[in-house]
Structure formats: C-alpha cells, structure tokens
Design an enzyme around this catalytic site. Structure first.
Site, PDB file in Angstrom:
ATOM      1  N   GLU A  98     -11.250  24.893 -10.785  1.00  0.00           N
ATOM      2  CA  GLU A  98     -11.993  25.518 -11.887  1.00  0.00           C
ATOM      3  C   GLU A  98     -11.135  26.590 -12.555  1.00  0.00           C
ATOM      4  O   GLU A  98     -11.165  26.740 -13.777  1.00  0.00           O
ATOM      5  CB  GLU A  98     -13.288  26.152 -11.378  1.00  0.00           C
ATOM      6  CG  GLU A  98     -14.310  25.160 -10.889  1.00  0.00           C
ATOM      7  CD  GLU A  98     -15.564  25.844 -10.406  1.00  0.00           C
ATOM      8  OE1 GLU A  98     -16.576  25.769 -11.124  1.00  0.00           O
ATOM      9  OE2 GLU A  98     -15.519  26.461  -9.310  1.00  0.00           O
ATOM     10  N   LYS A 130     -23.416  26.839 -17.307  1.00  0.00           N
ATOM     11  CA  LYS A 130     -22.184  26.230 -16.819  1.00  0.00           C
ATOM     12  C   LYS A 130     -22.420  24.720 -16.749  1.00  0.00           C
ATOM     13  O   LYS A 130     -22.641  24.154 -15.680  1.00  0.00           O
ATOM     14  CB  LYS A 130     -21.820  26.820 -15.450  1.00  0.00           C
ATOM     15  CG  LYS A 130     -20.461  26.427 -14.933  1.00  0.00           C
ATOM     16  CD  LYS A 130     -20.163  27.166 -13.626  1.00  0.00           C
ATOM     17  CE  LYS A 130     -18.812  26.776 -13.071  1.00  0.00           C
ATOM     18  NZ  LYS A 130     -18.513  27.485 -11.815  1.00  0.00           N
TER      19      LYS A 130
END
Length: 121
Positions: A22, A99
């Site tokens: 990420e 997200k």
C-alpha cells in the site's frame, strides 16, 4: 445562525496503509468534509473572505492525503480534521475517509471511517 459547508468526493492519491504494498503502490482515497460555522457574515457581505474558501480547503486536504503516510485511515481522518478546524470560525467538523481500494479479500463497495470534532476552548 449556524450553517454547513460540505465538500464531498474529494479524491487524491495517498500511500496510507499497514501493508508495504500500500505504501509502495499508493491508492486513491476519497474524502467528505462537513464544516459547521456561522454563515450569516458571508451571506450579508457576499464576500468569500467572510467564509471558508472551499477551494483552498480542498487544496490543504489534498496536501494531507498525498503527504506523509500513516497506517490507519483513522489517523488520516484526525489529521484532516485538524485542517478543517484551522479556521477559527469553524465550530465543528466531520470528515469521512473512504478507502475504496482497501485490501479486503472479498467483494465490497467501500471502507470508510467518519470522525467528528468540535473546537476546544
């Protein structure tokens, strides 16, 4: 008289998350911000300096989203609240951090955290 300024769907790329990939790849985050403040001065003067300039607010929020990485979107939401409460006219702010590309191994539409904070006196 308290009013609300709402900025919805602000999208920016960030490198937040607990996983190395990420941080390396980054992903899009979507932010909604709601500010509560007295809008009478702006309504009376018709002058942008008497309110929160939402274009400038958006720029500052994007700088946080695309800035220093954090592990949790809760931490990101808290930092975004700090930005929203920078203007002393804002009495309360609510921020939702979405997200949509979260590393969840199942089909889902969104993961989001919402936090609110009032001005401490």
């Amino acid at each position: 008289m308290t009013g609300t300024i709402t900025l919805s769907g602000l999208r920016a790329r960030g490198r937040h998350g607990v996983y190395d990939f990420e941080r390396a790849q980054g992903q899009d985050f979507v932010v909604d911000a709601e500010l509560r403040l007295d809008l009478r001065p702006a309504a009376a003067s018709d002058d942008v300096t008497d309110t929160v300039h939402y274009g400038e607010l958006a720029q500052r929020l994007v700088e946080v989203i695309s800035g220093e990485p954090v592990n949790l979107i809760e931490t990101l939401a808290d930092r975004l609240l700090d930005v929203c409460l920078t203007d002393p006219r804002v009495t309360t702010a609510t921020v939702t951090v979405h997200k949509p590309e979260a590393p969840v191994p199942h089909t889902f539409t969104d993961v989001a955290v919402t936090m609110s904070r009032g001005r401490t006196r």
